[in-house]
Enzyme design. Structure first.
Site, PDB file in Angstrom:
ATOM      1  N   GLU A  28       0.733  -1.226   0.007  1.00 18.49           N
ATOM      2  CA  GLU A  28      -0.073  -0.060   0.004  1.00 18.49           C
ATOM      3  C   GLU A  28       0.819   1.232  -0.099  1.00 18.49           C
ATOM      4  O   GLU A  28       1.851   1.286   0.807  1.00 18.49           O
ATOM      5  CB  GLU A  28      -0.752   0.054   1.338  1.00 18.49           C
ATOM      6  CG  GLU A  28      -2.197  -0.816   1.169  1.00 18.49           C
ATOM      7  CD  GLU A  28      -2.727  -0.527   2.813  1.00 18.49           C
ATOM      8  OE1 GLU A  28      -3.807  -1.801   2.835  1.00 18.49           O
ATOM      9  OE2 GLU A  28      -2.779   0.409   3.090  1.00 18.49           O
ATOM     10  N   GLU A  68     -13.947   5.356   0.036  1.00 18.01           N
ATOM     11  CA  GLU A  68     -14.668   4.403   0.800  1.00 18.01           C
ATOM     12  C   GLU A  68     -15.141   5.042   2.053  1.00 18.01           C
ATOM     13  O   GLU A  68     -14.597   5.360   3.006  1.00 18.01           O
ATOM     14  CB  GLU A  68     -13.778   3.154   1.366  1.00 18.01           C
ATOM     15  CG  GLU A  68     -13.236   2.523  -0.010  1.00 18.01           C
ATOM     16  CD  GLU A  68     -12.187   1.187   0.653  1.00 18.01           C
ATOM     17  OE1 GLU A  68     -12.431   0.161   1.335  1.00 18.01           O
ATOM     18  OE2 GLU A  68     -10.981   1.341   0.095  1.00 18.01           O
ATOM     19  N   LYS A  89     -15.061   3.754   6.048  1.00 13.31           N
ATOM     20  CA  LYS A  89     -13.889   3.538   6.836  1.00 13.31           C
ATOM     21  C   LYS A  89     -13.979   4.567   7.864  1.00 13.31           C
ATOM     22  O   LYS A  89     -14.203   5.656   7.945  1.00 13.31           O
ATOM     23  CB  LYS A  89     -12.746   3.745   5.992  1.00 13.31           C
ATOM     24  CG  LYS A  89     -12.715   2.713   4.837  1.00 13.31           C
ATOM     25  CD  LYS A  89     -11.256   3.020   4.198  1.00 13.31           C
ATOM     26  CE  LYS A  89      -9.998   2.502   5.269  1.00 13.31           C
ATOM     27  NZ  LYS A  89      -8.715   2.451   4.434  1.00 13.31           N
ATOM     28  N   GLU A 122      -9.072   8.885   6.240  1.00 14.79           N
ATOM     29  CA  GLU A 122      -9.341   7.394   5.777  1.00 14.79           C
ATOM     30  C   GLU A 122     -10.390   7.172   4.884  1.00 14.79           C
ATOM     31  O   GLU A 122     -10.217   6.075   4.117  1.00 14.79           O
ATOM     32  CB  GLU A 122      -9.873   6.974   7.324  1.00 14.79           C
ATOM     33  CG  GLU A 122      -8.614   6.497   8.369  1.00 14.79           C
ATOM     34  CD  GLU A 122      -7.815   5.885   7.907  1.00 14.79           C
ATOM     35  OE1 GLU A 122      -8.155   4.722   7.283  1.00 14.79           O
ATOM     36  OE2 GLU A 122      -6.377   6.001   7.821  1.00 14.79           O
TER      37      GLU A 122
END
Length: 478
Positions: free
Chosen positions: A280, A336, A339, A345
């Site tokens: 990542e 997203e 999260k 985030e």
């Protein structure tokens, strides 16, 4: 405490070992070069508004990504991926590590269920066991620590028993596995994991010719002091350099410093040649008001320059390992919205949930960066100073707000005292008004205990005072 001469001898040995490793099979491995030349994407699904797996895979192909990493082994997704030429990485969830580590039959069952129905039609290349398991410290997680390498060994045993030899097994770890990372030559693992976890893990990775998978985000160390840290150095755009005082290695960007600190940490435990992969990396395209530098321009700049660096031919490597290809996965495909945590985030995506690009990017790296779309001027590259409130987002469900209001007011009698009948903030009597006051009051009261202005997606930060002359909303001062 070691003497200066002993320290110098250690660093001299480290440099000799590292330099010798640069000419070994790492640089000549055609399979590694093939994988590393295909920039991967992390396909997370913690959102309630995301496209279907079918649509998502088509979007991944449109981006020209070459590899997709899943956080599970979703059967529908793996079946759909069989109709593509994408390399695929799947993951054993954290909650299955203990059972697999203790029982070969459990590992066999996992492979029979999640790999055999899809392989080789789906081009699975990596099985990752767990996700950042050394970043958590409760006793149950420490039991997972000791089960990690046994679980990885059993997964490999199961693959080999079925004649599968081209799927590598690893585990992604975060930078917090290090006790020290700066300067890079000081890189060393945390004491509580070095001997019991890292040594057997490195032995396993070395013996299976696998990769040390690292989740590495230059945004985080840069953002700890955005006034004094060089943003260009974090975005691969600085003219300045940093020279490691112990090794003399010269660094032109923050990512290389972070990667090399792991290489030095591995070398100190006797494993200088284990290959790195970036499981990542990325940069947030937005975030909370106090999350300086989280914006579209910086995210696009980081990811565009990262791709250019990682697909260079011949490979660039790092100062400690020049010429070594590094398989790399960008985080992430989508913003997203479910999260938890701070605003960043939920804002690492290349794409919006409707599939539109947040910024123009070319995963193949064939287009000049100058030909990619223009970017908005950033407004938060310097820290915000002033008051911030936490209020209800537009369109929030009244039923959910009622539950969140009960939560916010239930921790302390002080939080919502001003909302009592007859008090200064009682009117207007609406769930939205009361929840906004409660959110702001709770956040101001408990922010120093890591509370967030989030409330399961019902809240947002604002610099506009939501109160009035009668009702003063508590605020956070940045």
């Amino acid at each position: 405490m070691s003497s200066p001469m002993a320290s110098f001898a250690l660093f001299l040995f480290t440099l000799i070992v590292l330099s010798s490793s640069c000419s070994n099979a790492i640089g000549n491995n055609k399979t590694l070069s093939s994988i590393a030349s295909r920039i991967g994407i992390n396909y997370g699904r913690l959102g309630n508004n995301l496209p279907s797996p079918y649509q998502s895979i088509n979007l991944i192909k449109t981006l020209k990504a070459g590899h997709v990493k899943l956080y599970d082994a979703d059967q529908e997704t793996l079946t759909l991926l069989s109709k593509t030429n994408l390399y695929v990485t799947i993951m054993v969830p954290n909650n299955q590590i203990i059972s697999i580590g203790a029982d070969q039959a459990a590992a066999d069952n996992w492979i029979n269920t999640n790999v055999l129905p899809h392989y080789p039609q789906t081009r699975i290349r990596f099985v990752l066991v767990g996700n950042e398991i050394l970043s958590y410290n409760p006793d149950q997680d420490k039991q997972i620590w000791t089960s990690l390498v046994p679980a990885m060994r059993k997964i490999v045993n199961s693959l080999r028993a079925r004649g599968i030899h081209n799927i590598k097994v690893g585990t992604p770890l975060a930078m917090d596995v290090l006790r020290s990372s700066f300067p890079p030559s000081s890189g060393s693992f945390r004491e509580e994991v070095a001997a019991p976890v890292m040594l057997p893990l490195l032995k396993f990775l070395n013996g299976t010719n696998s990769f040390f998978f690292l989740d590495v985000y230059p945004y985080f160390p840069w953002s700890t002091d955005p006034v004094n840290n060089d943003l260009g150095f974090a975005l691969f755009e600085s003219n300045s350099t940093y020279t490691d005082p112990q090794t003399g290695l010269v660094y032109t960007n923050l990512l290389d410093q972070m990667l090399d600190s792991v290489i030095f940490a591995m070398t100190k435990l006797g494993y200088p040649n284990i290959r790195l992969a970036i499981s990542e990396t990325g940069w947030p395209n937005s975030g909370d008001i106090d999350e300086t530098g989280a914006n579209i321009r910086n995210a696009a700049t980081y990811n565009r320059n990262l791709i250019k660096k990682m697909i260079a031919n011949p490979p660039l490597g790092t100062p400690a390992r020049p010429g070594s290809p590094i398989p790399t996965f960008l985080f992430s495909l989508f913003n997203e919205n479910q999260k938890p945590g701070s605003g960043t985030e939920r804002h690492w995506g290349i794409l919006n949930p409707d599939g539109t690009q947040i910024y123009d990017i070319d995963f193949s790296g064939t287009r000049p960066v100058s030909s990619l779309g223009s970017l908005p001027k950033p407004s938060n590259n310097v820290p915000f100073k002033g008051n911030v409130w936490c209020v209800v987002v537009e369109g929030a469900s009244e039923e959910e707000l009622g539950q969140a209001l009960d939560f916010a007011c239930g921790r302390s009698n002080e939080t919502c005292a001003a909302l009592a009948p007859g008090r200064e903030c009682y009117a207007p009597v609406s769930v939205t008004w009361h929840a906004s006051y409660a959110f702001s009051s709770y956040w101001a009261q408990f922010r120093n205990q890591s509370s967030q202005c989030y409330f399961n997606g019902l809240a947002r930060e604002t610099t506009t005072n939501p109160g009035n002359k009668r009702c003063k909303f508590p605020s956070v001062t940045l």
